[in-house]
Design an enzyme around this catalytic site. Structure first.
Site, PDB file in Angstrom:
ATOM      1  N   HIS A  40       0.958  -1.193   0.086  1.00 11.92           N
ATOM      2  CA  HIS A  40      -0.006  -0.066   0.212  1.00 11.92           C
ATOM      3  C   HIS A  40       0.910   1.391   0.141  1.00 11.92           C
ATOM      4  CE1 HIS A  40      -0.408   0.753   4.565  1.00 11.92           C
ATOM      5  NE2 HIS A  40       0.966   0.469   4.355  1.00 11.92           N
ATOM      6  N   CYS A  53       5.762   6.746   4.473  1.00 15.46           N
ATOM      7  CA  CYS A  53       4.356   5.907   3.964  1.00 15.46           C
ATOM      8  C   CYS A  53       3.831   6.183   2.632  1.00 15.46           C
ATOM      9  CB  CYS A  53       3.497   5.894   5.209  1.00 15.46           C
ATOM     10  SG  CYS A  53       4.193   4.811   6.634  1.00 15.46           S
ATOM     11  N   HIS A  64       5.020   0.458  -0.420  1.00 18.29           N
ATOM     12  CA  HIS A  64       5.682  -0.376   0.481  1.00 18.29           C
ATOM     13  C   HIS A  64       5.028  -1.723   0.779  1.00 18.29           C
ATOM     14  CE1 HIS A  64       3.800   2.258   3.169  1.00 18.29           C
ATOM     15  NE2 HIS A  64       3.656   1.169   4.041  1.00 18.29           N
ATOM     16  N   HIS A 101       3.778  -4.859   3.603  1.00 17.55           N
ATOM     17  CA  HIS A 101       3.706  -5.271   4.999  1.00 17.55           C
ATOM     18  C   HIS A 101       3.490  -6.883   5.189  1.00 17.55           C
ATOM     19  CE1 HIS A 101       3.690  -1.278   7.290  1.00 17.55           C
ATOM     20  NE2 HIS A 101       3.082  -1.213   6.082  1.00 17.55           N
ATOM     21  N   GLU A 137       0.652  -4.123  11.914  1.00 17.40           N
ATOM     22  CA  GLU A 137       1.216  -3.892  10.525  1.00 17.40           C
ATOM     23  C   GLU A 137       2.760  -4.151  10.905  1.00 17.40           C
ATOM     24  OE1 GLU A 137       0.057   0.296   9.955  1.00 17.40           O
ATOM     25  OE2 GLU A 137       2.369   0.730  10.222  1.00 17.40           O
ATOM     26  N   HIS A 190      -1.287 -10.493  -1.234  1.00 21.57           N
ATOM     27  CA  HIS A 190      -0.483 -10.103  -2.380  1.00 21.57           C
ATOM     28  C   HIS A 190      -1.283  -9.141  -3.353  1.00 21.57           C
ATOM     29  CE1 HIS A 190       2.137 -13.378  -0.941  1.00 21.57           C
ATOM     30  NE2 HIS A 190       3.103 -12.667  -1.798  1.00 21.57           N
TER      31      HIS A 190
HETATM   32 ZN    ZN Z   1       2.642   0.915   5.629  1.00 17.02          ZN
END
Ligand code: ZN
Length: 121
Positions: A16, A27, A31, A33, A110, A71
């Site tokens: 995201h 952010c 990237h 998680h 996260e 994914h």
């Molecule tokens: Zn993030």
């Protein structure tokens, strides 16, 4: 019988970016998680079965939603255009609350050090 809590943990990987933060915020860049989701069910222990609920049943109900995010690019998922942990908690709560009697709490991790949760009052 006593009321007890069951927790079942799920993982998925997703990407995201947060479009609402300043461009120099890390952010703002795309990237990924490995998200961890804890689903907590509370209820009385059923005397006949000796359980609150079958862990396997929780998995059956939750897994399709986990798979729908695995994914994927969260920004493209309706309701997760701003894919914060808070909005993931809200997204899971809205999906699971009608399907899971006794749903008590949802925790979204996260990272191993950062989590957000909602507990039904
Ligand atoms: Zn993030």
């Amino acid at each position: 019988m006593k009321e007890m809590e069951l927790t079942k943990t799920f993982y998925f990987d997703a990407a995201h970016r947060l479009s609402t933060v300043d461009q120099d915020h890390k952010c703002s860049r795309i990237h990924g998680h490995t998200f961890r989701i804890d689903v907590v069910i509370s209820g009385e222990v059923n005397e006949e079965y000796g359980w609150v609920m079958d862990f396997g049943r929780i998995k059956e109900i939750v897994n399709p939603f986990i798979e729908s995010l695995d994914h994927e690019y969260l920004n493209e998922i309706p309701g997760l255009e701003i894919g914060t942990s808070e909005n993931l908690v809200e997204w899971f709560w809205e999906k699971l609350n009608p399907l899971l009697p006794g749903l008590k709490k949802i925790v979204v991790w996260e990272s191993p050090k950062s989590q957000c949760s909602y507990t039904k009052q």
